[in-house]
Design a protein around this motif. Structure first.
Motif, PDB file in Angstrom:
ATOM      1  N   PHE A 129       0.836  -1.203   0.000  1.00  0.00           N
ATOM      2  CA  PHE A 129       0.000   0.000   0.000  1.00  0.00           C
ATOM      3  C   PHE A 129       0.870   1.253   0.000  1.00  0.00           C
ATOM      4  O   PHE A 129       1.744   1.415   0.857  1.00  0.00           O
ATOM      5  N   ASP A 130       0.627   2.155  -0.949  1.00  0.00           N
ATOM      6  CA  ASP A 130       1.371   3.416  -1.023  1.00  0.00           C
ATOM      7  C   ASP A 130       0.929   4.348   0.099  1.00  0.00           C
ATOM      8  O   ASP A 130      -0.256   4.694   0.190  1.00  0.00           O
ATOM      9  N   THR A 131       1.870   4.782   0.924  1.00  0.00           N
ATOM     10  CA  THR A 131       1.512   5.630   2.064  1.00  0.00           C
ATOM     11  C   THR A 131       0.943   6.982   1.628  1.00  0.00           C
ATOM     12  O   THR A 131       0.153   7.572   2.359  1.00  0.00           O
ATOM     13  N   GLU A 132       1.287   7.460   0.441  1.00  0.00           N
ATOM     14  CA  GLU A 132       0.740   8.740  -0.023  1.00  0.00           C
ATOM     15  C   GLU A 132      -0.776   8.671  -0.212  1.00  0.00           C
ATOM     16  O   GLU A 132      -1.457   9.702  -0.239  1.00  0.00           O
ATOM     17  N   LEU A 133      -1.322   7.463  -0.302  1.00  0.00           N
ATOM     18  CA  LEU A 133      -2.764   7.312  -0.489  1.00  0.00           C
ATOM     19  C   LEU A 133      -3.555   7.601   0.785  1.00  0.00           C
ATOM     20  O   LEU A 133      -4.763   7.844   0.717  1.00  0.00           O
ATOM     21  N   VAL A 134      -2.893   7.602   1.929  1.00  0.00           N
ATOM     22  CA  VAL A 134      -3.585   7.976   3.171  1.00  0.00           C
ATOM     23  C   VAL A 134      -4.092   9.410   3.038  1.00  0.00           C
ATOM     24  O   VAL A 134      -5.263   9.699   3.292  1.00  0.00           O
ATOM     25  N   ARG A 135      -3.223  10.301   2.595  1.00  0.00           N
ATOM     26  CA  ARG A 135      -3.639  11.693   2.401  1.00  0.00           C
ATOM     27  C   ARG A 135      -4.715  11.803   1.326  1.00  0.00           C
ATOM     28  O   ARG A 135      -5.660  12.584   1.456  1.00  0.00           O
ATOM     29  N   GLU A 136      -4.592  11.030   0.261  1.00  0.00           N
ATOM     30  CA  GLU A 136      -5.590  11.074  -0.817  1.00  0.00           C
ATOM     31  C   GLU A 136      -6.973  10.702  -0.292  1.00  0.00           C
ATOM     32  O   GLU A 136      -7.972  11.328  -0.661  1.00  0.00           O
ATOM     33  N   PHE A 137      -7.041   9.687   0.566  1.00  0.00           N
ATOM     34  CA  PHE A 137      -8.324   9.323   1.166  1.00  0.00           C
ATOM     35  C   PHE A 137      -8.859  10.470   2.018  1.00  0.00           C
ATOM     36  O   PHE A 137     -10.030  10.854   1.899  1.00  0.00           O
ATOM     37  N   PHE A 138      -8.014  11.012   2.890  1.00  0.00           N
ATOM     38  CA  PHE A 138      -8.455  12.093   3.777  1.00  0.00           C
ATOM     39  C   PHE A 138      -8.929  13.303   2.976  1.00  0.00           C
ATOM     40  O   PHE A 138      -9.926  13.933   3.327  1.00  0.00           O
ATOM     41  N   GLN A 139      -8.230  13.632   1.893  1.00  0.00           N
ATOM     42  CA  GLN A 139      -8.629  14.779   1.070  1.00  0.00           C
ATOM     43  C   GLN A 139      -9.998  14.548   0.435  1.00  0.00           C
ATOM     44  O   GLN A 139     -10.867  15.423   0.470  1.00  0.00           O
ATOM     45  N   ALA A 140     -10.201  13.382  -0.139  1.00  0.00           N
ATOM     46  CA  ALA A 140     -11.476  13.074  -0.790  1.00  0.00           C
ATOM     47  C   ALA A 140     -12.613  13.054   0.231  1.00  0.00           C
ATOM     48  O   ALA A 140     -13.691  13.618  -0.004  1.00  0.00           O
ATOM     49  N   PHE A 141     -12.380  12.423   1.367  1.00  0.00           N
ATOM     50  CA  PHE A 141     -13.407  12.338   2.411  1.00  0.00           C
ATOM     51  C   PHE A 141     -13.759  13.728   2.944  1.00  0.00           C
ATOM     52  O   PHE A 141     -14.933  14.084   3.056  1.00  0.00           O
ATOM     53  N   THR A 142     -12.748  14.526   3.244  1.00  0.00           N
ATOM     54  CA  THR A 142     -12.948  15.878   3.774  1.00  0.00           C
ATOM     55  C   THR A 142     -13.766  16.729   2.812  1.00  0.00           C
ATOM     56  O   THR A 142     -14.728  17.397   3.205  1.00  0.00           O
ATOM     57  N   THR A 143     -13.376  16.712   1.552  1.00  0.00           N
ATOM     58  CA  THR A 143     -14.035  17.540   0.545  1.00  0.00           C
ATOM     59  C   THR A 143     -15.501  17.166   0.385  1.00  0.00           C
ATOM     60  O   THR A 143     -16.377  18.039   0.346  1.00  0.00           O
TER      61      THR A 143
END
Length: 195
Positions: A129-143
């Protein structure tokens, strides 16, 4: 009933999400990405939001589209379940320890999306699992929830612990912020009268 359900279909993914904000944290998660499923199970369990998430994505390319689109659909489902947000506590914060890691998460379920993500990983991957995807999830969820979310890992070394403390911190903050405040039932938690 504060429930929401979203279906999202693109050329890259097919996502089905159902949530019950007043649940017990029951999770039925299947994204095809083992570590991500584990994080979503933590999010459900510690927020006490019942979640059913079924995702099929173009994993032969990578995990990015599936993770991001799951964040979009989950944010939309929670937003739908909140309705006009009347009576919610709205704000919450938590310090979440996990072994050597300490992460702070603060949430304002305001209708105004903004993410501050000050979490750094010392490794690029947790398993596959790419760790950069943690932020991608948080960004999508937040928005797509329409919330102001701050995530900051104060210290930590283990990438799994950093990720998990971020998801659990979000869960515990949402658990409080989405709770109905008996002193303001039916009231919008804003002096503007709208969120």
């Amino acid at each position: 009933m504060r429930t929401g359900a979203v279906s999202r279909k693109t050329k890259e993914t097919e996502i089905e999400v159902a949530v019950d904000l007043d649940g017990r944290g029951t999770a039925h998660i299947s994204t095809g990405i083992g570590f991500f499923d584990h994080m979503l199970e933590q999010l459900a369990r510690h927020s006490l939001i019942d979640m059913t998430i079924k995702a099929k994505g173009d994993l032969h390319i990578d995990d990015h589209h599936t993770v991001e689109d799951t964040g979009i659909a989950l944010g939309q489902a929670v937003r739908q379940a909140l309705g006009d947000r009347a009576g919610i506590t709205r704000y919450a914060d938590v310090l979440l320890p996990m072994d050597e890691t300490l992460t702070r998460v603060a949430v304002d379920v305001s209708g105004r999306p903004y993410l501050v993500f000050r979490t750094h990983f010392l490794r690029d991957k947790i398993g596959t699992f790419d760790t950069e995807l943690v932020r991608e999830f948080f960004q999508a969820f937040t928005t797509h929830l329409g919330a102001n979310i701050h995530v900051e890992t104060l210290y930590g070394e283990n990438a799994h612990h950093i990720s998990e403390s971020s998801f659990k911190g979000l869960a515990r903050a949402l658990r409080v912020a989405l709770t109905l405040d008996p002193r303001q039932l039916g009231e919008i938690p804003s002096t503007k009268g709208v969120l």
